[in-house]
Design an enzyme around this catalytic site. Structure first.
Site, PDB file in Angstrom:
ATOM      1  N   CYS A 135     -25.271  42.329  10.948  1.00 21.73           N
ATOM      2  CA  CYS A 135     -24.519  41.464  10.029  1.00 21.73           C
ATOM      3  C   CYS A 135     -25.142  41.517   8.633  1.00 21.73           C
ATOM      4  CB  CYS A 135     -24.478  40.030  10.558  1.00 21.73           C
ATOM      5  SG  CYS A 135     -23.342  39.880  11.927  1.00 21.73           S
ATOM      6  N   THR A 201     -20.321  45.351  10.426  1.00 19.99           N
ATOM      7  CA  THR A 201     -19.464  45.291   9.240  1.00 19.99           C
ATOM      8  C   THR A 201     -20.148  45.863   7.987  1.00 19.99           C
ATOM      9  OG1 THR A 201     -20.216  43.038   8.939  1.00 19.99           O
ATOM     10  CG2 THR A 201     -18.084  43.336  10.005  1.00 19.99           C
TER      11      THR A 201
HETATM   12  C1  LIG Z   1     -15.110  37.060  11.710  1.00 18.40           C
HETATM   13  C2  LIG Z   1     -16.045  38.063  12.297  1.00 18.40           C
HETATM   14  C3  LIG Z   1     -17.223  37.651  12.892  1.00 18.40           C
HETATM   15  C4  LIG Z   1     -18.110  38.570  13.439  1.00 18.40           C
HETATM   16  N1  LIG Z   1     -19.226  38.135  14.048  1.00 18.40           N
HETATM   17  C5  LIG Z   1     -20.082  39.017  14.615  1.00 18.40           C
HETATM   18  C6  LIG Z   1     -21.212  38.574  15.333  1.00 18.40           C
HETATM   19  O1  LIG Z   1     -21.452  37.379  15.510  1.00 18.40           O
HETATM   20  N2  LIG Z   1     -22.037  39.521  15.847  1.00 18.40           N
HETATM   21  C7  LIG Z   1     -21.808  40.861  15.720  1.00 18.40           C
HETATM   22  O2  LIG Z   1     -22.588  41.678  16.216  1.00 18.40           O
HETATM   23  N3  LIG Z   1     -20.712  41.302  15.052  1.00 18.40           N
HETATM   24  C8  LIG Z   1     -19.853  40.424  14.516  1.00 18.40           C
HETATM   25  N4  LIG Z   1     -18.730  40.873  13.873  1.00 18.40           N
HETATM   26  C9  LIG Z   1     -18.515  42.335  13.737  1.00 18.40           C
HETATM   27  C10 LIG Z   1     -17.653  42.900  14.860  1.00 18.40           C
HETATM   28  O3  LIG Z   1     -18.247  42.733  16.118  1.00 18.40           O
HETATM   29  C11 LIG Z   1     -17.395  44.407  14.650  1.00 18.40           C
HETATM   30  O4  LIG Z   1     -18.607  45.109  14.667  1.00 18.40           O
HETATM   31  C12 LIG Z   1     -16.701  44.720  13.338  1.00 18.40           C
HETATM   32  O5  LIG Z   1     -15.760  43.724  13.041  1.00 18.40           O
HETATM   33  C13 LIG Z   1     -16.005  46.091  13.349  1.00 18.40           C
HETATM   34  O6  LIG Z   1     -14.990  46.143  14.332  1.00 18.40           O
HETATM   35  P1  LIG Z   1     -13.409  45.936  13.989  1.00 18.40           P
HETATM   36  O7  LIG Z   1     -13.080  46.856  12.874  1.00 18.40           O
HETATM   37  O8  LIG Z   1     -12.719  46.205  15.280  1.00 18.40           O
HETATM   38  O9  LIG Z   1     -13.282  44.507  13.556  1.00 18.40           O
HETATM   39  C14 LIG Z   1     -17.814  39.955  13.357  1.00 18.40           C
HETATM   40  C15 LIG Z   1     -16.621  40.373  12.779  1.00 18.40           C
HETATM   41  C16 LIG Z   1     -15.725  39.443  12.265  1.00 18.40           C
HETATM   42  C17 LIG Z   1     -14.436  39.912  11.671  1.00 18.40           C
END
Ligand SMILES: Cc1cc2nc3c(=O)[nH]c(=O)nc-3n(C[C@H](O)[C@H](O)[C@H](O)COP(=O)(O)O)c2cc1C
Length: 418
Positions: A135, A201
């Site tokens: 994060c 992210t």
């Molecule tokens: C609102 C939000 C909260 C997230 N919280 C976490 C988290 O607590 N821990 C984590 O490892 N990744 C967290 N992520 C990242 C996601 O697990 C993922 O790695 C990232 O969104 C990329 O995948 P996607 O494109 O399918 O969203 C979060 C993403 C979003 C959008």
């Protein structure tokens, strides 16, 4: 029907579709519902010392009428009490013994705290832990998250803290906020990681309201950098995944994350080396039900090709992605654009793009709808076919096959004949 079941670093799952850690996996209620819908596994919202969140937390990049092409968040890890999370993890695992329950963890860099917390997570009956070194906001300013994933020595040390006392597989989730994802990935493996997942992210500022001059999203008039994800980040995730898969020193399973929305995305991630995938934004956008399309689509894809087991496609395209210096040079392999007159609608977008943005090799012909390509001048860049609104109207056709030669081979040839 093809067999979609996987065993990822010893973790069994009926399919390769896992929910990524995030708002979707915050509670036992949500994960139970997701498992009822068909998800093979879920990574629990990162647990740690409970934090206090802010409001608002999300902003999206809408593009060309498409909502949430990219999603930015300034949310932190779980704001629920640790005991509630651990109790619900145990309940979910009891109710769904054959689904993969992974617990995402983030704690301060203290070996005693890690040892104690890993033990408590193990006691829930969870199948694995995922270390959140990714994060990029909030927690990184407190010495956790991406600040760990950006420094290989830190990544190795904290992985060791977690792995030393763990009887569960340890997955390290990597940050994309680095120039090269391989050094932190390999450091995590040296620290004892059984698998890697990526990407978390991407650090981002979503935008500014040009009327109020407020950042987006804003928290009572102030904004901050946040984590970017969703369909827009998929190419970055695919690059990082394939670079790890193709590294000979990386011999642990990889879990692909970043912009996955359809079964086609899943196939691409698997072909580039992912043994399992995680989904966050798409399920936030369309709900847990998308797993039905993922399952059906992947099944059909494998069945149509006579592939019996999903792991047979893992990495099958990865070695084709490599160094630019190993691509054939254009005197050795050449494409030209071919416009299919019968499909052309005469919009001239290809002409304009080629004229201003490429190599001035498309001509308009008075009284004729379709422009023509001056083949001798076309370099085969693809731009006209990318801007053309009619699928398959512009075809890129190989016209020349000289003696195969790449830049690397050319250099060798020139230096061996001085
Ligand atoms: C609102 C939000 C909260 C997230 N919280 C976490 C988290 O607590 N821990 C984590 O490892 N990744 C967290 N992520 C990242 C996601 O697990 C993922 O790695 C990232 O969104 C990329 O995948 P996607 O494109 O399918 O969203 C979060 C993403 C979003 C959008």
């Amino acid at each position: 029907m093809a067999d979609l079941s996987i065993e990822f670093a010893g973790i069994k799952s009926p399919n390769p579709f896992w929910l990524a850690s995030g708002p979707l996996t915050n509670t036992g209620y949500q994960i139970s519902k997701a498992f009822d819908e068909g998800w093979g596994g879920a990574v629990w919202k990162t647990i740690g010392e409970p934090v206090i969140n802010v409001s608002a937390r999300l902003a999206s990049l809408d593009y060309g009428g498409r909502r949430m092409m990219g999603l930015n968040n300034i949310e932190l890890i779980s704001d629920r009490p640790l005991d509630d999370n651990l109790r619900e993890i145990a309940e979910v695992k009891r109710r769904f013994p054959h689904r993969a329950v992974i617990v995402s963890m983030m704690f301060e860099s203290n070996p005693q705290i890690w040892a104690e917390m890993v033990k408590r997570v193990q006691d829930t009956g969870a199948d694995g832990i995922e270390l959140n070194f990714g994060c990029p906001h909030g927690m990184s300013e407190r010495g956790m998250g991406s600040i760990i994933g950006q420094v290989p020595e830190y990544a190795q040390t904290i992985t060791r803290y977690a792995a030393e006392g763990s009887s569960l597989p340890v997955i390290v989730k990597l940050t994309p906020n680095v120039t090269d994802v391989r050094p932190p990935g390999k450091a995590a493996i040296q620290g004892g990681a059984d698998a890697l997942s990526l990407i978390n992210t991407i650090n981002s500022v979503m935008g500014v309201d040009i009327d109020s001059w407020m950042p987006i999203p804003q928290v009572d008039g102030r904004g901050s950098h946040g984590g970017y994800c969703g369909p827009a980040v998929k190419p970055i995730a695919l690059h990082m995944l394939s670079s790890l898969y193709n590294d000979r020193a990386v011999r642990v399973p990889l879990c692909g994350i970043g912009g996955i929305e359809t079964w086609r995305d899943v196939v691409e991630f698997m072909l580039l080396g992912a043994e399992a995938v995680q989904v966050c934004t798409a399920a936030m956008h369309y709900g847990f039900r998308i797993v039905k399309d993922l399952t059906q689509g992947l099944n059909d894809y494998l069945d149509q090709r006579g592939i019996a087991q999903v792991n047979q496609i893992v990495g099958k395209a990865a070695t084709r992605v490599g160094d630019w210096n190993d691509l054939r040079l254009s005197y050795s392999y050449q494409l030209v654009a071919h416009i299919h007159d019968d499909q052309c609608i005469g919009c001239n977008l290809c002409y304009v793009a080629c004229e201003d943005g490429a190599h001035q090799c498309i001509d308009r012909v008075p009284g004729q709808k379709a422009p023509i390509v001056r083949e001798a001048d076309c370099v085969g860049c693809n731009l006209c076919s990318l801007v053309c609104p009619v699928p398959d109207c512009i075809e890129m056709v190989p016209v020349e096959h000289g003696v195969p030669e790449t830049w690397r081979q050319r250099q060798e040839r020139l230096t061996s004949f001085p």
